[in-house]
Structures are given as structure tokens and as C-alpha cells.
Design an enzyme around this catalytic site. Structure first.
Site, PDB file in Angstrom:
ATOM      1  N   ASP A   8     131.036  87.822  69.358  1.00 42.50           N
ATOM      2  CA  ASP A   8     130.838  87.165  68.064  1.00 42.50           C
ATOM      3  C   ASP A   8     130.362  85.715  68.217  1.00 42.50           C
ATOM      4  O   ASP A   8     130.703  84.861  67.411  1.00 42.50           O
ATOM      5  CB  ASP A   8     132.128  87.207  67.222  1.00 42.50           C
ATOM      6  CG  ASP A   8     132.751  88.590  67.238  1.00 42.50           C
ATOM      7  OD1 ASP A   8     132.014  89.535  66.944  1.00 42.50           O
ATOM      8  OD2 ASP A   8     133.939  88.721  67.576  1.00 42.50           O
ATOM      9  N   HIS A  36     125.747  92.729  65.303  1.00 39.51           N
ATOM     10  CA  HIS A  36     124.911  91.530  65.287  1.00 39.51           C
ATOM     11  C   HIS A  36     124.459  91.277  63.853  1.00 39.51           C
ATOM     12  O   HIS A  36     123.905  92.161  63.215  1.00 39.51           O
ATOM     13  CB  HIS A  36     123.673  91.722  66.175  1.00 39.51           C
ATOM     14  CG  HIS A  36     123.995  91.662  67.635  1.00 39.51           C
ATOM     15  ND1 HIS A  36     123.054  91.836  68.619  1.00 39.51           N
ATOM     16  CD2 HIS A  36     125.161  91.424  68.277  1.00 39.51           C
ATOM     17  CE1 HIS A  36     123.634  91.713  69.800  1.00 39.51           C
ATOM     18  NE2 HIS A  36     124.912  91.474  69.624  1.00 39.51           N
TER      19      HIS A  36
HETATM   20  P1  IMP Z   1     136.236  98.648  72.153  1.00 41.35           P
HETATM   21  O1  IMP Z   1     134.954  98.101  72.689  1.00 41.35           O
HETATM   22  O2  IMP Z   1     136.103  99.205  70.765  1.00 41.35           O
HETATM   23  O3  IMP Z   1     136.885  99.620  73.097  1.00 41.35           O
HETATM   24  O4  IMP Z   1     137.261  97.419  72.007  1.00 41.35           O
HETATM   25  C1  IMP Z   1     137.812  96.769  73.148  1.00 41.35           C
HETATM   26  C2  IMP Z   1     138.029  95.283  72.857  1.00 41.35           C
HETATM   27  O5  IMP Z   1     136.782  94.634  72.806  1.00 41.35           O
HETATM   28  C3  IMP Z   1     138.714  94.984  71.531  1.00 41.35           C
HETATM   29  O6  IMP Z   1     139.525  93.830  71.684  1.00 41.35           O
HETATM   30  C4  IMP Z   1     137.555  94.675  70.597  1.00 41.35           C
HETATM   31  O7  IMP Z   1     137.933  93.869  69.511  1.00 41.35           O
HETATM   32  C5  IMP Z   1     136.629  93.961  71.556  1.00 41.35           C
HETATM   33  N1  IMP Z   1     135.215  94.073  71.201  1.00 41.35           N
HETATM   34  C6  IMP Z   1     134.383  95.096  71.441  1.00 41.35           C
HETATM   35  N2  IMP Z   1     133.154  94.814  71.024  1.00 41.35           N
HETATM   36  C7  IMP Z   1     133.185  93.585  70.519  1.00 41.35           C
HETATM   37  C8  IMP Z   1     132.190  92.717  69.951  1.00 41.35           C
HETATM   38  O8  IMP Z   1     131.006  93.045  69.854  1.00 41.35           O
HETATM   39  N3  IMP Z   1     132.644  91.507  69.531  1.00 41.35           N
HETATM   40  C9  IMP Z   1     133.925  91.114  69.672  1.00 41.35           C
HETATM   41  N4  IMP Z   1     134.868  91.871  70.212  1.00 41.35           N
HETATM   42  C10 IMP Z   1     134.507  93.101  70.621  1.00 41.35           C
END
Ligand code: IMP
Length: 427
Positions: A8, A36
Site C-alpha cells: 500500500d 493498485h
Molecule cells: P495473503 O497475501 O492474502 O495471503 O495475505 C498475507 C498477508 O499479506 C496479510 O497480512 C495481508 O494483509 C498482506 N498483504 C497481501 N497483499 C497485500 C497488499 O497488496 N498490500 C498490503 N498487504 C498485503
């Protein structure tokens, strides 16, 4: 380009800016967990799988083999773009070797998170529930995986799903899942139909990218998520399941490291994190709330309020190191207007009192450190109408100078608002 914190950072805006200078834009990791946001005039686009380069008419966007593709979400995204007059045709290519996120991956993601919430305090990761971890787990397991190219062979897909569905069903039952069940034939039909719709976009993207390179085209690799969420190099286990640092580029695209000649690292002027996991500079107070309000810090993908804190330069320096960052984009500097003082974390104090400037990519040990701050004077003026770095208040310039000194990398881009025009480019 790559995010240097926990995601982010405002990558959508920079990818949009850098897209103008490139012919081909590539996603190499992650899936629909990424979000995005790009603002063009009055229009706001939230993209999850398709590179933001799709908003240009003369660019090719590639979803390479390292991405996990949810075809349902992808099609929704394509249709939403078309409904707003954006062309999606030959300009979108999807790797036949990218892995598919199936509905049961999303159920597994949800069931695992729920069982960890119930069973063990502090073990749930706080995922986006987009099925990312289970889809990558199937990729690593190999036999249980479905790839995008498999969607183009309906009979084989049906046979595969008939074999693997009972195994996935057992796994779901073991996780305590009582929701929807897997009907392999119905699933095969649905996904073969998605395959037919996506077929014109599906190619071997490795050869495609090398052909583009051979023809002298420039390629922008768009990192999703961020380097502190990298599976190997982030704050494990509170990470995502892909290699989001630049180290994911060769494996995720088939383009060797040696072809990369510039790495733009994207950082916020402060820090945020969504989901669980250590966050040394987190502010659970009025200052954190103020940053969240001014920065509109709510997730693009899930809408969750983001955790906010001071800039952690120990973490960012580590990300610069592993990603080979050659220049920085410092985002959301305008959010910091109006604070009397600003703090930046330059070192960590370990439990035994030792002070270090080294990051600790391990959740348990990172939770034990205490941030060591340097305090800098703030500025009161709003800076969202500033057009060049020299026009910023002296203390805002000083803040950027200090970031450059500590990181040893130049700040090439400064963002002072969501619009394309609110960008100060120093190179
Ligand atoms: P997952 O990618 O859904 O398995 O989430 C794993 C961790 O990565 C969690 O803490 C999510 O909030 C974080 N996360 C995954 N993708 C993003 C992103 O694009 N921005 C911020 N956090 C992310």
C-alpha cells in the site's frame, strides 16, 4: 518497481507514471490480494490482477507465470474496465503457466484463518482471503495444481479435478470447513468456459518477453504486495506466499536478473501495515489515527483500516539492500503536513540493550525490539499544490534529505497527492 514496506505504498500511481516510459508492463508475483489504485482526472480505478498499464492504449500488459490467477476475478476486472471504455484485447497477455486460484483455495484460506483464530492466539496471518497461500501451496505440491493452460483442455481438466477434488475436500473438512462443496464436473465446466473466454490472452509469456526484449522494447516489472511481505525475506510467517521483492522477477517471468537496469523502490513517508505481524513503529494513539485519517489508510482490496506508524528506515534500508534499489519514490508526503515534530526510526534496540541498524526478518524476534528514533521538525503548510522539490517547505526538504542520507539512495520522485499532476520528479 517494488514496494519497500508492507504494501500500500502507492505503487499504482508510480506504475502509472513509469508506464508512460515503457512499452510492456508485467506482473510477476501475487494475485488478487494486491490492490493498485490509480486516479486519472475524476476517474478512480482499483486494479487487482491487471497491470495499471492497461489504462494506456499503446502498452502491452503481461500477467506472467509467477502470478496466481483467479479467472473469475480477472474476468470481472476485464468487464469492469470495458464498461468504462478501456480496451482490453491484444494488450493483455496471460501466462499459460501461471497457476489458477480455484474457489476451494479461497475456502481453504478462510477456513485456515478461522481455525488459527480459534485455536492459537496470534497465529492467524490476517490474509486477504483471496486464496493466495493455498494456490501457491498447490503449485509447490505440484500434483494438486491447475495452471492457466489447463483451462484450455476441458477433458483433461475434468479428469484432473475428479482426481484432486476428493483430496481437497478432505483437506477442507480437516480445516473444519462446512460451507460450499466441490463438484468437480461443474467446476471443470465453469473453468473450461472461463478458459474459452480468456483463450485469446493466454500465451507463453517467457518467450513473449524475450521477443519484446530482442525487439528493443522496454519492460516495466510491476511488483505486487511489497518486499517486507516476501515469502523468504519478509517478516515470516506474517508474509504473503510469493516473492514480492525484485528477487521474484527472474523466477516469476523467465527474464534474468542481468536484464534489470533500474529499480525504483516505492516507500511511504510514514509506515502502514494491514493484517497481523510485527510493526516496530506502530502508533496506537492519536498520532496514528491522524495519519490514518489524513492518508485515508483503508485497504483497496479488503477495506480494512490500516495500522499506521512512523517511518521505519531500518526496514526500508533492508528492502533497498535486497531489492537493489537504484532510486526512491517517496509517497504521501502531504499526509505529514501539520505535525510539530516527525520521527524516523534509524536503529533497533534489542532485548539485551544492543543497538543495531540491521532489520530482523523474523516475526518473533522483531516483536521484541524497541525502535530508536531521530526527531525532525515538522512543517505546517499544506504541500499538495507544490510542483517541485525546491518549492517544498524547508523542513519537508530536510525530511527527504535525511531519508536519502540514511538510505544512501536518491529520492527521484515525491508524491504530494493522488493526482498524476501532484508528483515531483527529480530525474
Ligand atoms: P495473503 O497475501 O492474502 O495471503 O495475505 C498475507 C498477508 O499479506 C496479510 O497480512 C495481508 O494483509 C498482506 N498483504 C497481501 N497483499 C497485500 C497488499 O497488496 N498490500 C498490503 N498487504 C498485503
Amino acid at each position: 518497481m517494488v514496494g519497500l514496506q508492507w504494501g500500500d505504498e502507492g505503487k499504482g500511481k508510480i506504475v502509472d507514471l513509469l508506464t508512460a516510459e515503457h512499452d510492456v508492463i508485467v506482473r510477476y508475483n501475487g494475485g488478487a490480494n494486491a490492490g493498485h489504485t490509480v486516479v486519472v482526472g475524476d476517474e478512480r480505478y482499483a486494479l487487482h490482477l491487471i497491470p495499471a498499464g492497461i489504462l494506456y492504449t499503446d502498452k502491452v500488459c503481461v500477467i506472467a507465470n509467477g502470478v496466481v490467477v483467479d479467472p473469475i476475478k480477472l474476468l470481472e476486472e476485464i468487464q469492469a474496465l470495458r464498461a468504462r471504455g478501456i480496451e482490453v484485447g491484444d494488450n493483455l497477455r496471460i501466462s499459460n503457466r501461471a497457476h489458477v486460484v480455484m474457489p476451494y483455495h479461497k475456502w481453504m484460506d478462510e477456513a485456515l484463518e478461522a481455525s488459527l483464530h480459534g485455536a492459537a492466539e496470534g497465529m492467524a496471518i490476517g490474509t486477504t482471503k483471496r486464496g493466495i497461500g493455498p494456490a501457491y501451496a498447490d503449485k509447490v505440491s505440484r500434483a494438486l495444481a491447475v495452471r492457466v493452460g489447463d483451462l484450455l483442455e476441458p477433458e483433461r481438466l475434468r479428469r484432473t479435478l475428479r482426481t484432486i477434488a476428493p483430496l481437497h475436500a478432505k483437506h477442507l473438512a480437516a480445516l473444519g470447513w462446512t460451507g460450499a462443496t466441490i463438484d468437480p464436473d461443474a467446476l471443470a465446466e465453469e473453468f473450461a468456459s472461463l478458459g474459452r473466454t480468456l483463450a485469446p490472452h493466454i500465451v507463453d509469456t517467457t518467450y513473449l518477453l524475450h521477443d519484446f526484449l530482442g525487439q528493443g522494447h522496454s519492460i516495466l516489472m510491476e511488483g505486487a504486495n511489497a518486499s517486507l511481505l516476501d515469502l523468504d525475506h519478509g517478516t515470516f510467517p506474517f508474509v504473503t506466499s510469493s516473492h514480492c521483492s525484485t528477487l521474484g522477477i527472474p523466477a516469476g517471468t523467465g527474464v534474468p536478473l542481468g536484464r534489470i537496469d533500474r529499480v525504483v523502490g516505492i516507500m511511504k513517508a510514514y509506515a502502514t501495515r494491514v493484517g497481523a505481524g510485527p510493526f516496530p513503529t506502530e502508533l496506537n494513539d492519536d498520532t496514528g489515527d491522524r495519519i490514518r485519517d489524513r492518508g485515508h489508510e483503508y485497504g483497496t482490496t479488503t477495506g480494512r483500516p490500516r495500522r499506521c506508524g512512523w517511518l521505519d528506515l531500518v526496514a526500508v534500508r533492508y528492502s533497498c539492500m535486497i531489492c537493489g534499489v537504484t532510486g526512491l519514490a517517496c509517497m504521501l508526503l502531504d499526509v505529514l503536513s501539520g505535525f510539530d515534530e516527525l520521527r524516523i526510526c534509524t536503529h533497533y534496540r534489542l532485548r539485551d540493550g544492543t543497538v543495531t541498524d540491521r532489520f530482523i526478518p523474523d516475526a518473533k524476534r522483531l516483536e521484541e525490539i524497541e525502535p530508536v528514533y531521530e526527531t525532525l521538525p515538522g512543517w505546517s503548510e499544506e504541500i499538495d499544490a507544490t510542483t517541485d522539490r525546491a518549492g517544498l517547505p524547508a523542513n519537508a526538504q530536510r525530511y527527504l534529505d535525511r531519508i536519502e542520507e540514511i538510505l544512501g539512495v536518491p529520492v527521484e520522485i515525491v508524491s504530494v497527492g493522488p493526482e498524476r499532476t501532484q508528483t515531483l520528479v527529480a530525474v
